[in-house]
Design a protein around this motif. Structure first.
Motif, PDB file in Angstrom:
ATOM      1  N   TYR A 210       0.866  -1.211   0.298  1.00 21.53           N
ATOM      2  CA  TYR A 210      -0.124   0.005  -0.026  1.00 21.53           C
ATOM      3  C   TYR A 210       0.826   1.351   0.059  1.00 21.53           C
ATOM      4  CZ  TYR A 210      -3.659   3.105   1.803  1.00 21.53           C
ATOM      5  OH  TYR A 210      -4.317   4.330   2.035  1.00 21.53           O
ATOM      6  N   LEU A 211       1.959   1.340   0.862  1.00 25.40           N
ATOM      7  CA  LEU A 211       2.973   2.570   0.879  1.00 25.40           C
ATOM      8  C   LEU A 211       3.747   2.492  -0.317  1.00 25.40           C
ATOM      9  CD1 LEU A 211       3.313   2.494   4.538  1.00 25.40           C
ATOM     10  CD2 LEU A 211       1.862   3.606   3.375  1.00 25.40           C
ATOM     11  N   ALA A 212       3.962   1.577  -1.305  1.00 25.15           N
ATOM     12  CA  ALA A 212       5.005   1.512  -2.343  1.00 25.15           C
ATOM     13  C   ALA A 212       5.141   2.820  -3.008  1.00 25.15           C
ATOM     14  CB  ALA A 212       4.644   0.442  -3.340  1.00 25.15           C
ATOM     15  N   GLN A 213       4.258   3.551  -3.335  1.00 24.55           N
ATOM     16  CA  GLN A 213       4.524   4.817  -4.146  1.00 24.55           C
ATOM     17  C   GLN A 213       4.623   5.745  -3.276  1.00 24.55           C
ATOM     18  OE1 GLN A 213       1.745   3.148  -4.513  1.00 24.55           O
ATOM     19  NE2 GLN A 213       1.554   2.305  -6.373  1.00 24.55           N
ATOM     20  N   GLN A 312       0.580  15.458   0.465  1.00 22.10           N
ATOM     21  CA  GLN A 312       0.721  14.748  -0.787  1.00 22.10           C
ATOM     22  C   GLN A 312       0.773  13.155  -0.721  1.00 22.10           C
ATOM     23  OE1 GLN A 312       4.423  16.042  -2.783  1.00 22.10           O
ATOM     24  NE2 GLN A 312       4.170  18.009  -2.431  1.00 22.10           N
ATOM     25  N   VAL A 313       1.258  12.709   0.470  1.00 19.97           N
ATOM     26  CA  VAL A 313       1.124  11.200   0.992  1.00 19.97           C
ATOM     27  C   VAL A 313      -0.381  10.839   0.748  1.00 19.97           C
ATOM     28  CG1 VAL A 313       1.745   9.541   2.451  1.00 19.97           C
ATOM     29  CG2 VAL A 313       3.624  11.243   1.808  1.00 19.97           C
ATOM     30  N   GLY A 314      -0.929  11.691   1.600  1.00 21.89           N
ATOM     31  CA  GLY A 314      -2.551  11.276   1.865  1.00 21.89           C
ATOM     32  C   GLY A 314      -3.250  11.194   0.341  1.00 21.89           C
ATOM     33  N   ALA A 315      -2.910  12.247  -0.415  1.00 18.23           N
ATOM     34  CA  ALA A 315      -3.378  12.055  -1.971  1.00 18.23           C
ATOM     35  C   ALA A 315      -3.229  10.888  -2.573  1.00 18.23           C
ATOM     36  CB  ALA A 315      -3.084  13.393  -2.766  1.00 18.23           C
ATOM     37  N   LEU A 317      -2.346   7.903  -1.123  1.00 19.49           N
ATOM     38  CA  LEU A 317      -3.097   6.778  -0.374  1.00 19.49           C
ATOM     39  C   LEU A 317      -4.691   6.778  -0.369  1.00 19.49           C
ATOM     40  CD1 LEU A 317      -0.553   6.545   2.667  1.00 19.49           C
ATOM     41  CD2 LEU A 317      -0.530   5.207   0.373  1.00 19.49           C
ATOM     42  N   GLU A 318      -5.089   7.939  -0.780  1.00 24.07           N
ATOM     43  CA  GLU A 318      -6.654   8.227  -0.791  1.00 24.07           C
ATOM     44  C   GLU A 318      -6.805   8.276   0.475  1.00 24.07           C
ATOM     45  OE1 GLU A 318      -8.877   5.978  -4.567  1.00 24.07           O
ATOM     46  OE2 GLU A 318      -7.859   4.511  -3.083  1.00 24.07           O
ATOM     47  N   MET A 319      -6.181   8.864   1.491  1.00 19.92           N
ATOM     48  CA  MET A 319      -6.784   9.205   2.649  1.00 19.92           C
ATOM     49  C   MET A 319      -6.180  10.623   3.028  1.00 19.92           C
ATOM     50  SD  MET A 319      -5.102   7.376   6.209  1.00 19.92           S
ATOM     51  CE  MET A 319      -5.517   5.651   5.313  1.00 19.92           C
ATOM     52  N   PRO A 320      -7.075  11.551   3.366  1.00 18.25           N
ATOM     53  CA  PRO A 320      -6.912  12.979   3.660  1.00 18.25           C
ATOM     54  C   PRO A 320      -5.871  13.250   4.823  1.00 18.25           C
ATOM     55  CG  PRO A 320      -9.148  12.616   3.183  1.00 18.25           C
ATOM     56  CD  PRO A 320      -8.592  11.375   3.364  1.00 18.25           C
ATOM     57  N   ALA A 321      -5.125  14.150   4.656  1.00 15.20           N
ATOM     58  CA  ALA A 321      -4.310  14.513   5.546  1.00 15.20           C
ATOM     59  C   ALA A 321      -4.745  14.683   7.089  1.00 15.20           C
ATOM     60  CB  ALA A 321      -3.336  15.786   5.353  1.00 15.20           C
ATOM     61  N   ASP A 322      -6.143  15.195   7.153  1.00 11.35           N
ATOM     62  CA  ASP A 322      -6.758  15.267   8.668  1.00 11.35           C
ATOM     63  C   ASP A 322      -6.850  13.880   9.255  1.00 11.35           C
ATOM     64  OD1 ASP A 322      -6.792  17.841   8.026  1.00 11.35           O
ATOM     65  OD2 ASP A 322      -9.123  17.928   7.784  1.00 11.35           O
ATOM     66  N   LEU A 323      -7.397  12.932   8.230  1.00  8.77           N
ATOM     67  CA  LEU A 323      -7.482  11.598   8.948  1.00  8.77           C
ATOM     68  C   LEU A 323      -6.094  11.072   9.210  1.00  8.77           C
ATOM     69  CD1 LEU A 323      -9.456   9.493   9.756  1.00  8.77           C
ATOM     70  CD2 LEU A 323      -9.539   8.793   7.452  1.00  8.77           C
ATOM     71  N   LEU A 324      -5.169  11.042   8.354  1.00  8.24           N
ATOM     72  CA  LEU A 324      -3.930  10.483   8.373  1.00  8.24           C
ATOM     73  C   LEU A 324      -3.173  10.963   9.730  1.00  8.24           C
ATOM     74  CD1 LEU A 324      -1.616   8.839   6.960  1.00  8.24           C
ATOM     75  CD2 LEU A 324      -0.867  10.681   5.892  1.00  8.24           C
ATOM     76  N   MET A 325      -3.235  12.099   9.838  1.00  5.57           N
ATOM     77  CA  MET A 325      -2.543  12.642  11.269  1.00  5.57           C
ATOM     78  C   MET A 325      -3.665  12.662  12.261  1.00  5.57           C
ATOM     79  SD  MET A 325       0.490  13.450  10.167  1.00  5.57           S
ATOM     80  CE  MET A 325       1.184  14.477  11.351  1.00  5.57           C
ATOM     81  N   MET A 326      -4.742  12.547  12.249  1.00  6.13           N
ATOM     82  CA  MET A 326      -5.582  12.631  13.376  1.00  6.13           C
ATOM     83  C   MET A 326      -5.941  14.078  13.803  1.00  6.13           C
ATOM     84  SD  MET A 326      -7.355   9.748  13.567  1.00  6.13           S
ATOM     85  CE  MET A 326      -8.295   9.511  15.081  1.00  6.13           C
ATOM     86  N   ALA A 327      -5.761  14.999  13.040  1.00  9.03           N
ATOM     87  CA  ALA A 327      -5.811  16.340  13.307  1.00  9.03           C
ATOM     88  C   ALA A 327      -6.949  17.207  12.591  1.00  9.03           C
ATOM     89  CB  ALA A 327      -4.540  16.961  13.255  1.00  9.03           C
ATOM     90  N   PHE A 328      -8.200  17.462  13.293  1.00 10.09           N
ATOM     91  CA  PHE A 328      -9.328  17.823  12.443  1.00 10.09           C
ATOM     92  C   PHE A 328      -9.340  19.260  13.104  1.00 10.09           C
ATOM     93  CE2 PHE A 328     -10.016  13.426  12.800  1.00 10.09           C
ATOM     94  CZ  PHE A 328     -10.136  13.182  11.771  1.00 10.09           C
ATOM     95  N   ASN A 329      -8.857  20.260  12.364  1.00 14.53           N
ATOM     96  CA  ASN A 329      -8.721  21.521  12.648  1.00 14.53           C
ATOM     97  C   ASN A 329      -9.457  22.431  11.790  1.00 14.53           C
ATOM     98  OD1 ASN A 329      -6.884  20.955  14.839  1.00 14.53           O
ATOM     99  ND2 ASN A 329      -5.224  21.034  13.389  1.00 14.53           N
TER     100      ASN A 329
END
Length: 443
Positions: A210-213, A312-315, A317-329
């Motif tokens: 999943y993290l290859a790219q 960029q990483v979240g894009a 992985l189809e995972m928004p940075a907010d969810l990736l970092m668990m930071a909803f600001n």
């Protein structure tokens, strides 16, 4: 390595597992009662009994796990973590002697992806020398080809998997041995081994992590974080520099006095010794001065830079940075949009996991349950259409959750009242639980 040492990589993989599987995908049989000629009451009774029988097997780790470590829902979590990490994972179908308390023989053995690989000791490989036996792709004398442990026939169809008893480059006393496992049983047609993966290219037989790219940016982010931490720690030490007009031949620094008994209680009276301590007053000689180092870390631009990279990483992985970092600001609308986009990917991967792992396991288990007479399903073992009608199932997992429960419940009620959905579907969507069959508009 990234999973063990890079927090963002760990977060990406665990976020997949937690949202796709959570506490486990629960079985809900959904048989085709019209094809089976059942009334609604008969169908619901059959489904409740099947759920109870499946729970008898699935909830006990000794009953379903060949290693005795996890129950079926723990195996789902293990598969959902190992699959993205390694690119694919395998579930070997084993059998054990049933007992009065464990009436089913089915056992699952989850295999690490590295254990399925091309044999190294098959000797003459299609006329080639054994020196080429370590190649990932090999052609056998019967025309079959092995791609990274996956054996395919001349038409490209998978016929078997080659499983090693150890891992590559593992040091141990036991020699490496390979076992050829046929993909499907000759008599039953049921799988002997399950391969959980998602393909990106045509004729692809092994999965891609999943993290290859994003391996390179994640690695650099980890190095950058470590560099910032190291710089901050080094510059956090309290450093003082003594400026003096003394000659270069003089030695202004000497060992600090330790008192009569070396206990450090008595300060030195030597004019060339300087000490730091709470409430200490030092008299400097004329021409002497004290200057302190001023730390410049942590870098004030660290958070901004890391956030940009996480986006960029979240894009990818189809995972928004907010969810990736668990930071909803962000605002309600922005956070909800991020969750909606993320859950498109989570639902897709849940369906993949269900098709590759849960439903095949359910078919194998139900076949044994019918054969042992614990579940009545006339025609299941003889008529493929009837068999398919009995095998219908849904697998219910954790819900997306709500940012504003009042608004979302009101929207669900409006959809139900207008016949756009059912109470059961909305209960699953909002809470991840399944109610009794809805008698409403779509029931």
């Amino acid at each position: 390595m990234l999973y063990m040492a890079a927090p963002i990589a760990t977060a990406a993989l665990k976020r997949q597992r937690t949202n796709v599987v959570g506490a486990g995908l629960r079985l809900k049989p959904t048989i085709d009662r019209e094809a089976l000629g059942m009334t609604q009451e008969q169908a619901e009774a059959w489904q409740r009994h099947t759920q109870a029988e499946f729970a008898l097997w699935a909830q006990r780790k000794q009953a379903c796990d060949a290693t005795g470590v996890n129950n079926f829902y723990g195996l789902q979590q293990l598969v959902m973590l190992s699959w993205p990490m390694s690119g694919d994972v395998f579930a070997l179908i084993k059998r054990a002697e049933p007992t009065s308390l464990m009436p089913y023989s089915l056992r699952l053995h989850i295999l690490e992806a590295d254990r399925v690989r091309t044999p190294e000791n098959i000797g003459n490989v299609g006329g080639k020398s054994a020196l080429l036996a370590s190649l990932a792709t090999q052609t056998l004398s019967n025309g079959h080809v092995i791609h990274d442990g996956v054996e395919v026939d001349a038409s490209g169809s998978i016929v078997a998997y080659h499983v090693a008893n150890n891992y590559p480059f593992e040091y141990g006393t036991e020699p490496t041995k390979f076992v050829r496992v046929k993909a499907y049983g000759d008599k039953t047609g049921l799988p002997n081994i399950l391969h959980i993966m998602d393909a990106e290219r045509p004729e692809q037989y092994r999965g891609v992590p999943y993290l290859a790219q994003v391996i390179e940016p994640l690695l650099q982010m980890r190095r950058y974080t470590e560099a910032e931490i190291t710089a901050a720690v080094v510059q956090s030490f309290f450093t003082a520099f003594i400026k003096t007009d003394a000659g270069s031949s003089d030695m202004p620094f000497n060992e600090v006095g330790q008192g009569e008994h070396g206990n450090g209680e008595q300060a030195s009276r030597d004019p060339n010794e300087y000490e730091l301590g709470p409430g200490t007053v030092n008299m400097l000689d004329p021409g002497d001065d004290v200057a302190f180092g001023s730390p410049t870390h942590p870098n004030t631009g660290f958070n901004v830079f890391m956030r940009a990279l996480c986006e960029q990483v979240g894009a990818a992985l189809e995972m928004p940075a907010d969810l990736l970092m668990m930071a909803f600001n962000a605002s309600y609308s922005a956070s909800r949009a991020a969750l909606l986009e993320a859950w498109k990917g989570f639902r897709m991967r849940r369906e993949w996991l269900t098709d590759d792992f849960c439903r095949p396991i359910y078919e194998i288990w139900l076949t044994e349950a019918v054969a042992r007479g614990r579940i009545s399903a006339p025609g299941f073992l003889t008529d493929p259409l009837i068999r398919q009608a009995y095998l219908g199932s849904e697998w219910i997992g954790p819900s997306q959750g709500q940012l504003d429960p009042t608004k979302e419940v009101q929207a669900a009620v409006m959809a139900i009242e207008n016949g756009l959905t059912t109470r059961e579907a909305e209960a699953v969507k909002l809470n991840g639980v399944c109610m009794h069959h809805d008698q409403g508009a779509l029931g």
